[in-house]
Design a protein around this motif. Structure first.
Motif, short mmCIF file in Angstrom:
data_model
loop_
_atom_site.label_atom_id
_atom_site.label_comp_id
_atom_site.label_asym_id
_atom_site.label_seq_id
_atom_site.Cartn_x
_atom_site.Cartn_y
_atom_site.Cartn_z
N TRP B 72 0.84 -1.20 0.00
CA TRP B 72 0.00 0.00 0.00
C TRP B 72 0.88 1.25 0.00
O TRP B 72 0.68 2.18 -0.78
CB TRP B 72 -0.92 -0.01 1.23
N GLU B 74 3.97 1.68 -0.85
CA GLU B 74 4.84 1.89 -2.01
C GLU B 74 4.07 2.08 -3.32
O GLU B 74 4.48 2.85 -4.18
CB GLU B 74 5.78 0.68 -2.14
N TYR B 75 2.94 1.34 -3.47
CA TYR B 75 2.25 1.35 -4.77
C TYR B 75 0.76 1.70 -4.68
O TYR B 75 0.08 1.75 -5.71
CB TYR B 75 2.39 -0.02 -5.46
N GLY B 76 0.23 1.88 -3.49
CA GLY B 76 -1.19 2.18 -3.35
C GLY B 76 -2.09 1.02 -3.73
O GLY B 76 -3.25 1.19 -4.10
N ILE B 77 -1.53 -0.20 -3.64
CA ILE B 77 -2.33 -1.40 -3.97
C ILE B 77 -2.95 -1.95 -2.69
O ILE B 77 -2.26 -2.09 -1.67
CB ILE B 77 -1.43 -2.47 -4.62
N LYS B 317 6.17 -4.01 -7.56
CA LYS B 317 6.57 -3.43 -8.86
C LYS B 317 5.97 -4.27 -9.99
O LYS B 317 5.44 -3.75 -10.98
CB LYS B 317 8.09 -3.39 -8.97
N ALA B 320 2.23 -3.59 -10.20
CA ALA B 320 1.95 -2.26 -10.72
C ALA B 320 2.23 -2.19 -12.22
O ALA B 320 1.47 -1.59 -12.98
CB ALA B 320 2.79 -1.24 -9.97
N SER B 326 -4.98 0.12 -9.91
CA SER B 326 -4.98 1.55 -9.62
C SER B 326 -4.21 1.84 -8.34
O SER B 326 -4.16 1.01 -7.43
CB SER B 326 -6.42 2.04 -9.42
N ASP B 327 -3.62 3.04 -8.29
CA ASP B 327 -2.98 3.50 -7.07
C ASP B 327 -4.05 4.22 -6.26
O ASP B 327 -4.54 5.27 -6.66
CB ASP B 327 -1.83 4.45 -7.46
N HIS B 328 -4.41 3.63 -5.13
CA HIS B 328 -5.53 4.18 -4.34
C HIS B 328 -5.07 5.21 -3.32
O HIS B 328 -5.90 5.73 -2.58
CB HIS B 328 -6.27 3.06 -3.61
N ARG B 329 -3.78 5.47 -3.25
CA ARG B 329 -3.31 6.44 -2.26
C ARG B 329 -3.96 7.80 -2.52
O ARG B 329 -4.02 8.25 -3.67
CB ARG B 329 -1.79 6.55 -2.30
#
Lengths: 531, 447
Positions: B72, B74-77, B317, B320, B326-329
């Motif tokens: 989450w 690092e990638y918003g996953i 990585k 992504a 999608s990046d949910h951040r």
């Protein structure tokens, strides 16, 4: 094979389905049919599938014999009704009819008892057990077939045939009622040993749904589950662990194991009786009681009037009384009495049938030498108790004590419990010298170390288990006391709803949480289930 | 006369209410008495409201090796680690089926560890039971019970002694579905946690802090594989078909650990199955993502925090770049993930500040963005294991010489420079371990 037992999950499911169907049936005939189907399903699922044929064949023989004897006596009745006979003539006529009835009775008894005796004797001489006829024939009959519940239904069947022969009851014409009695699922595995005339009368009038009866019956069954699953199966691990390695233990620890062994048997057997009598009550069929607070007994004879009552009563009616009232015994005791030895005459009159009864009782429980010894032990104990009753009375008078006052009464109860524990010691290790081995271990040391260092809690029953056992035994003790004074279930039913529901829910949840069941634990089968 | 007695409504209602009360009590007892190991990890997943994009399945290697909250950050996953101990592939398949009743993941990542197993579940069946305890009775659970307990390999395993009689006794559909039958005897071991369970806050992952150097094995050729007919691989195919049907991307992995010959063969076979099924396969055994000298938690070769963060970062990585997630951040709908991540960071700092073992401390610092100052006895720092762990730290370190036999570490937050921890370890060169850890209060910290 499902291997259904009274404490299995599958049995509870079976019971729920059967009870629902049974109680929904609008007529007696439909209830009879549902119950018979239930009996057969239970017998098959409990492991009796391959030997169901023997049970059905036995039922057929009993029915045929009872009807034939019934017809003989119907002939006698119609002849006496037609003629006006003097009592002596009537008695002579009856004797001739009885001879004809005997010609039916003897072969039927030989067959019915023969199957049981063959099974028991075959096991005694080491024949293997088989469940199909082809392998029995293939083994040249050097194998045995032991149908589930054979000891129970055989005794009931023999009692029924003898009652008809003695004209105590009439032969039932409806074969369905006899089949219902002989296969009745609550009693088929462990009794109580039923009187078929009483059962058949009830099966003929099977009542419909009654809220009170169903709830009372189920309440009693729950109490039975509590005794069996919470207490008996929890206690059993302790004597098993100690007796399993008896040479390593001594003194108090062995004494505790002996007492636990005795209490385990009571909780196991009486728990099962509460389950089956309760279930039967819910179905509308009242079974004979098998226990009546036996540990409150003040003598060995009283104990056996309160422990496994239906077995004792069966032996009394069908073995003791026929021997005691036989011509041979009457002549012998009368001859002794005439010679002036009155006490010896009454002793002989009681002792001879008693010793026969107790040898048979021992063999009924098990075919090993230990069980034979156990039977003789109880027989001798009761005979001595009877024979020396006058001396005991004199001793009490000399000591100015009333044997029934609280303290002497309590001490007599303790003495009876010791008798019982000793009896259990005779069969505890499965060999003839069992009691001697245990006694030697009791007196070979104090055994106090295990109690001091806490290792007493390492024999399959830890400290928390001991606490549950103590609490459970206390509850059972209170219930036993209350039972002598009131009808507990009626009393609870009169309490305010929240209180009585709290009692019922607490009882059920105690079994659910503290019961010893389920995977990871192989719940031992009821001790009285293999006879 | 002739009037039929009316049945009072109370006569019908009361037994129903009584039975209802009894059911409530039995359910309550079952909840209290059941083992909490499984439910504390599964219940938060079932209640996850924001939605899960990636589901991780597999064995304890996955539990220890993949951190959803790092993913989450690092990638918003959004992801959840539903792996369970000794979970064979068949068990993972049924966990996936249960999981679909609660979430609609876009990607499922299955680790192929234990796919060579012939049994459908662990030889210690209670471990499988734990993974399913939290799921309520449903058609899926009944199907899972029927399938997992109908195991052709069981008689053979019993005969060979690989499964004990006691274990076989626990393999019952009744207790799998109604676990009170199994756990009721736990009344003896109840603790406060049974009444008020402490639910997992790490999205199913385990935070393993030990540092161990496991035994290493020679690598075997990729051509060495297992034959056909092994249940585990069949369930990979089954899962692949199911994922295709549901529009879910399935990725097969084999997480890194010093694998023995059988385990390498297992990974090679998984590669073949993946190729046949057209599934991407990431075989970490043939990569240098982790360093076994610093990244293993135990001799069984599970990954520790350092190893897990490296693997998670690599997988993140990959996901992504290849899965269109999608990046949910920054998305307000995923605000709870920000909160959970903050709680995770606080948990990490607490774990760091409570640690008294130099090896573990250095390992925990490995992937953290802290400003670190170290005053150390050069002799200690040059010790083989300490040196490897020191080299493993990715942040910049200000190093100076310290007192003999000691290592003082000051950790500050990069933004405001506030002190996270200031601890001095006394290290025994003979015993190869820290024998004392003294923490300096705030005022005494380095300027």
């Amino acid at each position: 094979m499902i291997g259904m037992s009274y404490i299995s999950f599958s049995f509870l499911l079976f019971l729920a389905v059967l009870m629902t169907l049974y109680l929904l049936m609008p007529s007696v005939r439909l209830r009879q049919i549902i119950l018979l189907a239930g009996n057969l399903v239970f017998y098959i699922c409990a492991g009796g599938r391959s030997l169901l044929a023997i049970l059905i064949a036995t039922t057929f023989i009993v029915y045929a014999a009872s009807r034939l004897m019934g017809r003989v006596y119907e002939g006698f009745e119609s002849e006496t009704a037609a003629k006006e006979l003097k009592p002596k003539e009537k008695s002579q006529l009856l004797a001739s009819y009885r001879k004809r009835a005997k010609a039916v009775l003897i072969p039927s008894l030989v067959i019915v008892l023969g199957i049981l005796v063959y099974g028991k004797a075959g096991k005694l001489i080491g024949f293997p057990e088989t469940s199909d006829f082809s392998s029995l024939a293939g083994a040249g009959f050097r194998a045995v077939m032991v149908p589930l519940g054979i000891s129970y239904y055989t005794f009931s069947a023999v009692g029924y045939l003898l009652d008809i022969y003695w004209r105590k009851t009439k032969a039932e014409k409806n074969p369905l009622l006899l089949l219902l009695s002989m296969t009745y699922f609550p009693v088929i595995i462990q009794g109580p040993i039923s009187r078929y005339d009483r059962l058949m009368k009830q099966f003929g009038e099977l009542p419909g749904f009654s809220y009170e009866r169903v709830t009372f019956g189920l309440q009693r069954a729950v109490f039975g589950f509590f005794k069996k699953l919470v207490l008996a199966d929890r206690i059993s691990a302790f004597p098993a662990a100690v007796f399993g390695n008896i040479q390593e233990h001594s003194g108090l620890l062995v004494v505790l194991a002996v007492c636990a062994n005795a209490v385990h048997l009571y909780m196991d057997f009486s728990g099962c009786m509460d389950i089956v009598i309760g279930i039967s009550e819910a179905l509308g069929v009242t079974l004979d009681e098998n226990f009546s607070q036996p540990f409150f007994s003040k003598s060995a004879a009283e104990f056996w009037r309160r422990w496994h009552i239906t077995l004792g009563s069966w032996f009394k009616d069908y073995v003791y009384m026929p021997i005691a009232t036989s011509k041979f015994m009457m002549n012998r005791t009368s001859a002794i009495r005439k010679s002036g030895k009155k006490r010896l005459a009454s002793f002989t009159a009681a002792a001879v049938p008693l010793i026969v009864v107790w040898i048979l009782t021992g063999l009924w429980h098990g075919t090993g030498a230990d069980y034979l010894l156990w039977g003789v032990y109880w027989g001798v104990l009761i005979i001595l108790e009877t024979a020396f009753a006058p001396e005991w009375k004199k001793l009490a008078a000399y000591l100015h004590t009333e044997p029934d006052r609280p303290l002497p009464g309590f001490l007599r109860m303790v003495r009876t419990f010791v008798y019982f524990c000793f009896g259990r010691m005779i069969t505890a290790l499965g060999c003839a010298g069992s009691a001697l081995i245990i006694l030697r271990r009791i007196f070979s040391g104090s055994g106090a170390r295990e109690f001091i260092d806490g290792s007493v809690f390492t024999y399959g029953v830890d400290a928390k288990d001991f606490a549950v056992i103590a609490a459970g035994l206390f509850i059972c003790f209170l219930v036993s006391i209350w039972q002598t004074k009131m009808h507990i279930r009626e009393r609870i039913a009169k309490m305010a709803l929240p209180v009585r529901w709290a009692v019922y829910l607490a009882g059920i949840m105690a079994v659910v949480i503290f019961g010893v069941y389920g995977p990871g634990y192989s719940a031992s089968s009821f001790v009285y289930g293999a006879f | 006369m002739g009037r039929k007695a009316r049945i009072k409504p109370g006569r019908i209602l009361r037994p129903l209410i009584f039975c209802g009360l009894l059911c409530v009590l039995v359910i309550l007892a079952a909840r209290i008495l059941e083992r909490k190991d499984g439910p504390v990890r599964t219940v938060p997943f079932m209640k996850e409201k924001a939605g899960i994009d990636v589901l991780f399945l597999g064995t304890s290697h996955v539990m220890d090796g993949i951190y959803p909250l790092e993913l989450w950050d690092e990638y918003g996953i959004t992801s959840y680690n539903l792996a369970s101990i000794q979970s064979n592939t068949a068990e993972s398949y049924w966990i996936y089926k249960e999981a679909l009743r609660y979430q609609k993941p876009k990607v499922v990542v299955l680790d192929a560890s234990r796919s060579r197993m012939r049994l459908k579940t662990s030889s210690d069946f209670v471990k499988a039971q734990l993974a399913f305890d939290a799921y309520p009775l449903s058609e899926t659970k009944i199907a899972a019970a029927r399938d997992l307990l109908d195991d052709e390999s069981l008689p053979l395993m019993l005969e060979s002694g690989k499964v004990t009689e006691a274990d076989a006794d626990t393999r019952r559909i009744s207790s799998f579905l109604f676990n009170l039958l199994l756990y009721h005897s736990r009344w003896k071991e109840l603790t406060l946690n049974d009444f008020l369970p402490k639910y997992d806050t790490l999205k199913g992952s385990l935070y393993a802090m030990n540092v161990a150097v496991p035994k290493k094995y020679e690598q075997i050729p990729e051509s060495r594989v297992y034959g056909t007919g092994i249940a585990g691989y069949e369930y990979i195919r089954k899962l692949a078909a199911d994922c295709r049907e549901n529009g879910i991307t399935l990725i097969l992995t084999y997480l890194p650990f010093p694998a023995n010959e059988a385990q390498q063969k297992e990974a090679n076979t998984a590669a073949l199955v993946a190729e046949e099924e057209g599934i991407p396969f990431i075989n970490f055994l043939r990569m240098d993502v982790v360093n076994y000298d610093t990244d293993c938690h135990d001799r069984m070769s599970h990954l520790n925090v350092s190893g897990a963060k490296k693997v998670t970062s690599y997988l993140g990585k990959y996901l992504a770049d290849n899965c269109g997630l999608s990046d949910h951040r920054g998305d307000p709908a995923y605000g709870s993930w920000e909160t959970d991540y903050e709680a995770y960071r606080a948990y990490e700092e607490e774990a760091l500040c409570a640690n008294t073992n130099l090896h573990q401390y250095l390992m925990l610092l490995s992937a953290e963005p802290y400003d670190i100052r170290i005053e150390a006895d050069p002799a200690v720092l040059s010790e083989r294991r300490i040196s490897a762990l020191y080299d493993n730290i990715s942040s910049g370190i200000e190093l100076s010489e310290g007192d003999p036999g000691t290592v003082r570490i000051e950790v500050r937050r990069p933004g405001d420079g506030s002190v996270v921890d200031d601890v001095t370890f006394t290290y025994s060169m003979e015993e190869h371990k820290s024998i004392e850890a003294v923490r300096t209060k705030g005022d005494d910290a380095h300027d």
